[in-house]
Design an enzyme around this catalytic site. Structure first.
Site, PDB file in Angstrom:
ATOM      1  CG  HIS A  19      -2.055  -1.041   1.038  1.00 30.37           C
ATOM      2  ND1 HIS A  19      -3.369  -0.712   0.830  1.00 30.37           N
ATOM      3  CD2 HIS A  19      -2.013  -2.397   0.999  1.00 30.37           C
ATOM      4  CE1 HIS A  19      -4.105  -1.806   0.699  1.00 30.37           C
ATOM      5  NE2 HIS A  19      -3.297  -2.836   0.803  1.00 30.37           N
ATOM      6  CE  LYS A  23       8.271  -1.391   0.165  1.00 27.84           C
ATOM      7  NZ  LYS A  23       8.086  -2.324   1.309  1.00 27.84           N
ATOM      8  CG  ASP A  79       8.463  -8.413   5.878  1.00 28.28           C
ATOM      9  OD1 ASP A  79       7.643  -7.483   5.978  1.00 28.28           O
ATOM     10  OD2 ASP A  79       9.023  -8.928   6.860  1.00 28.28           O
ATOM     11  CG  HIS A 188      18.582  -4.868   1.962  1.00 31.59           C
ATOM     12  ND1 HIS A 188      19.096  -3.581   1.836  1.00 31.59           N
ATOM     13  CD2 HIS A 188      17.355  -4.723   2.532  1.00 31.59           C
ATOM     14  CE1 HIS A 188      18.223  -2.726   2.330  1.00 31.59           C
ATOM     15  NE2 HIS A 188      17.167  -3.381   2.751  1.00 31.59           N
ATOM     16  NE  ARG A 189      13.931  -1.769  -0.686  1.00 33.15           N
ATOM     17  CZ  ARG A 189      13.048  -2.185   0.230  1.00 33.15           C
ATOM     18  NH1 ARG A 189      12.069  -2.975  -0.130  1.00 33.15           N
ATOM     19  NH2 ARG A 189      13.146  -1.788   1.474  1.00 33.15           N
TER      20      ARG A 189
END
Lengths: 203, 203
Positions: A19, A23, A79, A188-189
């Site tokens: 939401h 992103k 996550d 990391h993403r």
């Protein structure tokens, strides 16, 4: 294109189980070249499931599966968070809520520093779990990590979350001081995203 | 930090063996967070060596070693280009000069298309070799690649070189149509750079 054994074909439509409009836009930009049409869970009016998992992976999977089942379309969820070794992995899956209900990351960073106290071990890891799920419950997860240390006081105004107190291994600047292109080369993403793209989209 | 066996410690000053100011700036941005001070070969008045190698790797290495030896500092060089399978790997190491002395990539792309003619096999690969050398001649090279196909006519106005005629595997857009962030997630250059950073800087 034939998928690898055990792997579904590349989806051409995808629900982003988030939401957070920033992103959703970021993922839309990264997947657009592969002909993937993206729609957000918010735009479909999907509820946000309770994150009852005990790991990044479990929470990414339950969000992706919930969205895919409700929307009857493949869905992507992530996550991610900061795991501090001397805090036994905290804030971990509670990273977003560590600073209170208002998600105040200044408070969250102060709490990390306060709980670390005089601990000599300042090692930490950013983790990102990215899950791609189908309406029948099939789900594959890609994980990315980056090792580093916690510094105090926080430095830098780029990035977000715990970036100002995280210095990646080998670096001098915090994630919030780094140029976004430099951060993307090691984050990391970005790591998790490249694994997803290599497996499903650029394949 | 202790380097791996056979690997030199991370350099804190680096000559970029390129006379292309855009490339020097890009590398400087990516290495700045690791505390690396960058200077260009042009700023040091170093000559550009003749690229007599027969592979991307050989040319990257001879440029890096020449700059490191002349400047008495570690040096980084890259050599990259497009290898078209039905053209036996051409334009390959001649990618920059394929359109003539003026480096006209519209002419170069037309030449690729003309030489391909009615060939059914349109497969191609972008390759990037990135070499890090020391004044004593020690040199390590990191290679990145991305597979794709040649399309005609060219499409898109982002990127440079052969980007408008290259569609990466799984993609629909050409490299020149892709958002830069999406291109960085899969490009040959970003791939080589991440390997270099992981080995020497973020380690």
């Amino acid at each position: 294109m034939t998928p690898k054994p055990g792997r579904r074909p590349k989806p051409d439509r995808l629900v982003i189980a988030s939401h957070n409009s920033g992103k959703v836009r970021e993922i839309e930009t990264l997947l657009a070249p592969f002909g993937v049409a993206v729609v957000s869970a918010a735009a479909l009016g999907l509820p946000e499931p309770e994150e009852t998992g005990t790991t990044f992976r479990a929470n990414a999977e339950l969000k992706a599966v919930a969205a895919a089942t409700a929307a009857k379309l493949p869905a992507l969820a992530d996550d991610s968070g900061l795991a501090v070794r001397a805090l036994k992995g905290a804030p971990g899956i509670y990273s977003a809520r560590w600073g209170g209900a208002a998600k105040d990351f200044n408070l969250a960073m102060e709490r990390v520093q306060r709980e670390l106290g005089a601990a000599k071990d300042r090692r930490a890891q950013f983790v990102c779990a990215l899950s791609l799920a189908w309406p029948d419950g099939f789900c594959e997860t890609f994980e990315g990590t980056v090792d580093g240390t916690i510094v105090w006081p926080p430095r830098g105004d780029k990035g977000f979350g715990y970036d100002p107190m995280f210095v990646a291994e080998g670096a001098r600047e915090t994630f919030a001081e780094m140029d976004p292109d430099a951060k993307h080369a090691i984050s990391h993403r970005a790591d998790a995203f490249r694994k997803l793209v290599a497996a499903y989209f650029a394949a």
